[in-house]
Design a protein around this motif. Structure first.
Motif: not given
Ligand code: MG
Ligand code: C2E
Ligand code: MG
Ligand code: MG
Length: 291
Positions: A179-182, A202-204, A241-243
């Motif tokens: 699940l992207d951009d959660f 987890i969204d950035q 964790a993204e970004g």
């Molecule tokens: Mg994303």
């Protein structure tokens, strides 16, 4: 019509002008030519173990190598391609590029089990998808778990029964679902119970606000991430964790029990030749750290 997306080094179609019909027509015709002329390619960004910095896999990110305009980021391209329907062709090209290059990465020591994570648009969940993936994985002799399918709320929110069936089939088959951009959408938590999810990204925007000093925003976001992480683990999901851009963010996320991290701190998205040389250079020290 274009502006530089500084940190990525690639250009983007300026979203502010997307409404203007001439610019839109330009993107549409660029896309058409790009498909025929093979201008699309995947770039790869490591997703690393947050404790060790060792890559567990790579996200494939679409780029268009325009001979005149240079390397274009997906902003602007994806939304137009989703409207015209050409996203399914582009998606297939990226998928094939991603698998072929995962096969190359896998030959490096320590990368035998690495996965590739590919972003999927709603239109790509066509009935023939499972057969296509079976064929591709079989061609490279790879287990289904080497492919992670990244979906956003856009795929799930209409609760389309056909999409749900296809996702369940892919999951049964052994592909992993991320699940992207959660956390940015409206009902993210309920998707975790209604769809087969293995990984939560987890969204950035959460990661960025971790160190926000104003009005307790940072500490509130830390609590949110800790909560998302705890719930995800209870649901048997791994958390990415993204970004992640700074060592401070990484340290905080690590304390909060996040499993994996992705971001400029470790590596920008790289074209395959650069990725292969960066990985080879780090053979004795497999960690992927800044620089
Ligand atoms: Mg994303
Ligand atoms: P995404 O799937 O959430 O991908 C992560 C985005 O964050 C990528 O942007 C990546 O370059 C960027 N990023 C990574 N680390 C950092 C960081 O430390 N700081 C910052 N500020 N950004 C970071 P990119 O490559 O421009 O892609 C944007 C979006 O386009 C993706 O977001 C995804 O939703 C979509 N996309 C990319 N490739 C494809 C594709 O092949 N198919 C589809 N359907 N969508 C794609
Ligand atoms: Mg993604
Ligand atoms: Mg850990």
């Amino acid at each position: 019509a274009r502006k530089r997306d500084g940190k990525n080094g690639a250009q983007v179609y300026d979203p502010a002008i997307l409404d203007q019909t001439r610019e839109r027509a330009e993107i549409e015709s660029d896309i058409e030519v790009a498909i025929a002329a093979s201008w699309f390619e995947a770039h790869f960004q490591p997703i690393v173990d947050i404790d060790t910095g060792i890559p567990s896999g790579f996200e494939a990110l679409m780029r268009m190598r325009h001979p005149r305009k240079g390397l274009m980021s997906p902003a602007g391209i994806i939304s137009v391609a989703e409207e015209t329907g050409s996203i399914s062709q582009i998606g297939n090209l990226i998928l094939e590029d991603a698998m072929a290059n995962l096969a190359r990465v896998s030959r490096l020591p320590g990368m035998e089990e690495a996965y590739v994570a590919v972003n999927f648009s709603p239109l790509q969940f066509e009935p023939g998808l499972l057969a296509r993936l079976t064929g591709l994985l079989g061609h490279y002799g790879m287990q289904p778990s080497r492919l992670v399918i990244e979906i956003t709320e856009a795929v799930l929110m209409h609760d389309n029964p056909e999409i749900r069936t296809i996702l369940n089939e892919l999951h049964q088959f052994g592909c992993l679902i991320a699940l992207d951009d959660f956390g940015t959408g409206y009902s993210s938590l309920s998707y975790m119970s209604r769809f087969p999810v293995d990984i939560v990204k987890i969204d950035q925007s959460f990661v960025r606000s971790l160190t926000d000093k104003a009005d307790d925003i940072g500490s509130k976001n830390r609590m949110l991430i800790e909560g998302i992480s705890a719930i995800s683990h209870k649901m048997n999901c791994k958390v990415v964790a993204e970004g992640v851009e700074t060592e401070e963010q990484r340290a905080l996320l690590r304390q909060m029990g996040i499993d994996y991290a992705q971001g400029y701190l470790f590596s920008k998205p790289r074209e395959i030749s650069e990725l292969l040389s960066a990985l080879s250079a780090r053979q004795s020290d497999a960690r992927f750290m800044a620089g």
